[in-house]
Design a protein around this motif. Structure first.
Motif, PDB file in Angstrom:
ATOM      1  N   ASP A  88     -12.854 -31.409  -4.115  1.00 55.27           N
ATOM      2  CA  ASP A  88     -13.456 -32.725  -4.348  1.00 55.27           C
ATOM      3  C   ASP A  88     -12.532 -33.813  -3.806  1.00 55.27           C
ATOM      4  N   LYS A 190     -18.027 -23.860  -6.288  1.00 50.36           N
ATOM      5  CA  LYS A 190     -19.174 -24.735  -6.515  1.00 50.36           C
ATOM      6  C   LYS A 190     -20.491 -24.016  -6.242  1.00 50.36           C
ATOM      7  N   GLN A 194     -24.323 -28.416  -5.282  1.00 46.15           N
ATOM      8  CA  GLN A 194     -23.393 -29.502  -5.590  1.00 46.15           C
ATOM      9  C   GLN A 194     -22.586 -29.965  -4.376  1.00 46.15           C
ATOM     10  N   THR A 196     -21.143 -31.843  -1.378  1.00 45.97           N
ATOM     11  CA  THR A 196     -21.223 -33.231  -0.905  1.00 45.97           C
ATOM     12  C   THR A 196     -20.673 -33.379   0.511  1.00 45.97           C
TER      13      THR A 196
END
Length: 725
Positions: A88, A190, A194, A196
């Motif tokens: 992330d 993940k 989800q 990104t």
């Protein structure tokens, strides 16, 4: 020994020193290579490197150690995307470095040793790099939880920032604490829902440095006291030195030595200009006793004779092909002839070696660094741990640097050995060395016969393939099965079409000409032969080339069907292969686990095809970075287009290679590049290869369009005969 770099390059290579966790990482090498320093030289906090692939520095940068050489195909960006997704992280904090040579730590999971090739970088690293990122994230979260005295479950991470709703931190301030923790086993990955970063366009991490000149390639290196070395190689394949006279060469200012080595005669000098001048002044008598002395034309006729007379090895068979062809209403036969091809990367081969007190350090675009490391150590009589390999950025390869024979490692090792002293040397190949130096895409002949019944059905298919083996005689020979080299016929077997009576044979030839994988390896000729011949059969049967293929697909070939239907929609295919002054052709081919279908639009300009547009639909599994995928498809189309239109390596009298530079080895020009439209099929399947699959379909799509437009079937490549033919 220290490199001399400009201030901008020093800035590019500099990084903060930071920390280690769980594994012992190799020391960070110079010039882009190496994972991390295990500890600060001043004894301060260790660098946060939770595994061999990631380093987090106090300034929040996340550096991903890339085990695959960056040759322009995008692993630095693609693999960094996987790590950033699971951590992330914010894309702006991501960096990438080439890994040093370490066959165990950085092995390609598809090969079992460190190496790049076969479009495997993303496929073999997808889960591994995501797991590395997830582990780093888990450690940072635990470090934050310990620092804040909260439950780790309360902490969220987004865009490189951790927070529990009250406290907040970026990665850097937590790095030292995270370095002291034990990495968890099996940190959760993940759910793809989800994602990104994966699946979105991201700018390539190496583009800026390559654009502003700060990226360091092997040719940029300049060590104190370093000499430049060029080698006079034999002009014929497998020739050797009979004798040489270096009198004139040694009189050239700057030339310091001339030495015979197994590969030829090496000229040592204080500059590249002096080395090249010295080589031109050399007088060498070559021995061609063991060399290939046939011309390309003679070799091709020998190959054709074998295709017509030799059964070869049975590779695939179903049904009764002899009965099927005998009973067919119509039988077509076509012989396809493919020349040797050079790779011609923008940066020719080169390497730097430094020898100091029994320790060796080398820099180069090593695609299989372990092979080169072993070669250098063996030549110099050293243990492997005395040879440090720095893997550099490479200006293209297309298979040329993927040397199981360790061609460059052997040459640079012999150069150092022949010098007989400590020092530093840069091996330089010119374009002429590159094009005449062998290791070509194999010359190949396909003899295809096909039968059609009264209803227009394809009832028989027989393909006899004649070429040299790439794998035989080297370390890769272990991958052969019962004397069969799959790289010689891949793409001509296990085709997606339901052909009831089929046989594929392979005839292996022998020649001193060295052969090597070329972008898409066997698929480069099998796609052309099979898709052009299939088109001939469908047209002879009065069928639409697209619908005819769809009708032939086996029921479980859903991915083939999807790309073929999609490319037909993209191009507005209506069954008409000629519209006005334009011809249209289609091709479908799977390679390296990726499915691609292309439609080409061509015009007749003074009797030669002008390709104006190519549509491509591709299914390569999860699209990690669509921007890189489109770039690779576009590049593969341009590369393949230039090859089928212009490229050929020809051997003249005595087996001497005729093409020496781009005046005779004609490359596609930017003004000849067609408009390319690429669409990526959405998928949840793990990623497959993308560096090569764009190349195989373009040739047959163009050939099919050209035949539709002009009636001229191109069965001998290239379309334009070689300058020296």
């Amino acid at each position: 020994m220290t490199m001399t770099l400009t201030p901008s390059r020093r800035a590019f290579l500099a990084s903060t020193l930071g920390l280690v966790v769980a594994v012992s990482l190799p020391l960070r090498a110079r010039a882009q290579s190496g994972a991390a320093l295990a500890f600060q030289p001043d004894g301060s906090a260790p660098t946060f490197a939770p595994n061999a692939f990631i380093r987090v520095d106090p300034d929040d940068t996340v550096t991903v150690i890339i085990k695959h050489i960056e040759m322009g195909q995008g692993p630095m960006t693609g693999l960094a995307t996987l790590v950033a997704e699971e951590m992330d992280a914010d894309w702006s904090q991501m960096r990438a470095e080439s890994a040093p040579a370490d066959d165990e730590k950085y092995k390609n999971l598809a090969f079992g040793l460190q190496g790049t090739g076969g479009s495997t970088a993303m496929a073999n690293s997808y889960t591994q790099m995501r797991q590395a990122g997830a582990t780093a994230r888990a450690l940072l979260v635990q470090a934050a939880a310990d620092a804040w005295g909260v439950d780790p479950a309360r902490i969220t991470v987004a865009n490189g920032v951790l927070t529990d709703g009250t406290n907040i931190s970026t990665f850097g301030p937590l790095a030292a604490r995270a370095a002291l923790l034990t990495p968890p086993e099996g940190a959760p990955l993940k759910d793809p829902a989800q994602f990104t970063l994966i699946g979105t366009d991201r700018p390539k991490l190496d583009s800026l440095a390559k654009s502003n000149g700060t990226a360091v390639f092997t040719m940029d290196l300049d060590l104190p006291g370093m000499e430049t070395v060029v080698i006079a190689h034999p002009p014929m394949m497998a020739g050797t030195v009979a004798s040489f006279d270096d009198t004139a060469a040694l009189s050239v200012p700057g030339v310091t030595a001339v030495r015979q080595i197994p590969q030829g005669v090496a000229v040592y000098a204080t500059s590249t200009h002096a080395a090249l001048s010295g080589r031109r002044a050399l007088v060498v008598d070559w021995d061609s006793t063991a060399a290939e002395t046939r011309t390309s034309a003679q070799m091709m006729e020998d190959f054709v004779t074998l295709a017509r007379t030799e059964p070869g090895l049975m590779i695939e068979e179903s049904g009764d092909i002899d009965t099927a062809l005998t009973g067919a209403t119509q039988v077509l036969e076509t012989e396809f002839r493919f020349p040797y091809l050079a790779h011609a990367p923008m940066e020719p081969l080169d390497a730097v070696i430094a020898v100091t007190g029994g320790q060796v350090e080398t820099w180069g675009g090593y695609q299989f660094p372990g092979f080169d490391r072993q070669a250098i150590a063996g030549i110099l009589g050293l243990e492997m741990n005395a040879v440090k390999m720095n893997v550099m950025l490479a200006g293209g390869s297309f298979g040329r640097r993927a040397q199981s024979s360790a061609q460059i490692g052997n040459e640079i090792g012999e150069i150092a050995k022949a010098a007989g002293r400590d020092g530093a040397w840069k091996l330089v190949w010119t374009r002429e060395d590159d094009l005449t130096g062998g290791h070509y895409r194999p010359m190949t002949v396909h003899r295809l016969r096909g039968g059609i019944d009264a209803d227009g059905n394809v009832v028989g298919w027989h393909d006899v393939i004649v070429n040299q083996s790439i794998m035989a005689g080297g370390p890769m020979a272990a991958m052969m099965q019962d004397g069969k080299d799959p790289t010689s016929y891949e793409g001509a077997v296990n085709m997606p079409y339901a052909l009831p009576h089929l046989r594929v044979n392979w005839v292996q030839t022998q020649s001193p000409v060295s052969v090597l994988w070329w972008r898409s390896v066997g698929h480069t000729h099998t796609a052309y032969a099979t898709e052009v011949f299939l088109d001939q059969l469908l047209v002879a049967a009065g069928k639409d080339p697209v619908q005819g293929r769809l009708d032939l697909l086996k029921p479980d070939m859903t991915r083939d069907r999807a790309v073929l239907e999609r490319v037909a929609q993209m191009a507005g295919w209506d069954g008409q292969t000629v519209k006005g002054d334009k011809g249209y052709g289609v091709a479908l081919h799977e390679s390296f686990g990726t499915y691609a279908a292309q439609i080409a639009e061509v015009q007749d300009v003074d009797g030669f095809p002008r390709v104006t547009r190519v549509w491509c639909a591709v299914d390569c599994g999860v699209a990690v970075n669509p921007n890189v995928i489109r770039a690779q498809i576009e590049g593969g189309i341009g590369y393949g287009l230039g090859a089928v239109l212009f490229n050929a390596i020809t051997l003249g009298d005595g087996g001497v290679v005729q093409e020496t530079n781009f005046d005779t080895y004609r490359m596609l020009r930017i003004s000849e590049m067609p408009a390319v439209e690429v669409e990526i099929i959405a998928s949840t399947i793990d990623p497959t290869g993308i560096g090569e699959p764009g190349t195989p379909p373009v040739g047959p799509a163009i050939a099919n369009a050209w035949r539709a437009l002009t009636g001229n079937a191109i069965t001998t490549l290239p379309f334009q005969p070689p300058v020296n033919a």
